[in-house]
Design an enzyme around this catalytic site. Sequence first.
Site, mmCIF file in Angstrom:
data_model
loop_
_atom_site.group_PDB
_atom_site.id
_atom_site.type_symbol
_atom_site.label_atom_id
_atom_site.label_comp_id
_atom_site.label_asym_id
_atom_site.label_seq_id
_atom_site.Cartn_x
_atom_site.Cartn_y
_atom_site.Cartn_z
ATOM 1 N N TYR A 140 44.366 41.628 -31.951
ATOM 2 C CA TYR A 140 43.738 42.771 -31.106
ATOM 3 C C TYR A 140 42.364 42.287 -30.907
ATOM 4 C CZ TYR A 140 42.040 47.493 -29.900
ATOM 5 O OH TYR A 140 41.424 48.454 -29.380
ATOM 6 N N LYS A 169 46.349 41.890 -27.408
ATOM 7 C CA LYS A 169 45.850 43.073 -26.911
ATOM 8 C C LYS A 169 44.743 42.740 -26.354
ATOM 9 C CE LYS A 169 44.699 48.009 -26.978
ATOM 10 N NZ LYS A 169 44.491 49.251 -27.792
#
Length: 300
Positions: A140, A169
């Site tokens: 992330y 992400k």
Amino acid sequence: MLSLDKDFLKGSIPPLVTPFRDGAVDYDAYAGLVEFQIREGSHGILVNGTTSEPSSLTVEERNHIVDVAVEAAAGRTTIVVATGSQSFAETEALTRHAAAKNAIDALLIVTPYYARPPQRGLVEYYRQLNTLHDKPWMIYHIPGRAAVDVKIETAREIDAACPTFVGMKHASLDLGYVSELFEQVDEDLRVFVGLEELSFPMMAVGACGLMNAVGNLRPRPLAEMCEAVWAGDLFAARALHRRLFEINKAVFYDINPIPMKYMMKRLGIMPENEHRLPLVPATAELERKLDTVLEKMGLV
């Protein structure tokens, strides 16, 4: 990089908010949010992402939310669990719990925040975490909140050191970074869009899907936008992106998920818009501003 089936781990996978009632996590309401996402056509759910206010949750609460999500989904949708924290010990506990569940499809592990580690520290951090499990997992990457950036060469080292690494992400305005990832690391990386304003642009350059906060409020158009891109209908995808423009901006009129929770309550998606400190509910002025957006969108 772990090789994945082309249809696995893609599409609109919204990061669900955490409902609170009288200071406690409202697990029944959370199960209702899972059902809402399935009914509205999302391709999966992200559990304990930034929009869930994870820093205000205990490890035990985050783990129990995972259990509730698994039970509520009942095998009907993809489940990605965010298991990162600011400390290795908490991340290890969260990762072990989620990875032990067969129903969990993948993990999302944020760069450790506050510490601002060197790049070699990030490589070792993720390498050691990868020894704990055999689940597909993603970084992330949210430098605005974590205060650390993953350099392209670091992503390449992580890919080489971690057998089940599959992607990222990317919650940054640096669109060029995504093309560099595909070029320098692997063209089959799963890259999910983490900022609403780049939903269509990032998918147009190769992102596999969206992990956008606004998916809590408008799941179906986001899923439809992904499907339009997959079908090669970029005009339809762009039209959906533009249709969501006002609501995408409104989500960030205040710190996420303050506006989101108010609008979800306003639309009857969940019963309360309660937060835990240091976050607080929307002010009356913000409520009026958000109501105007909802009215303009034809949602109220």
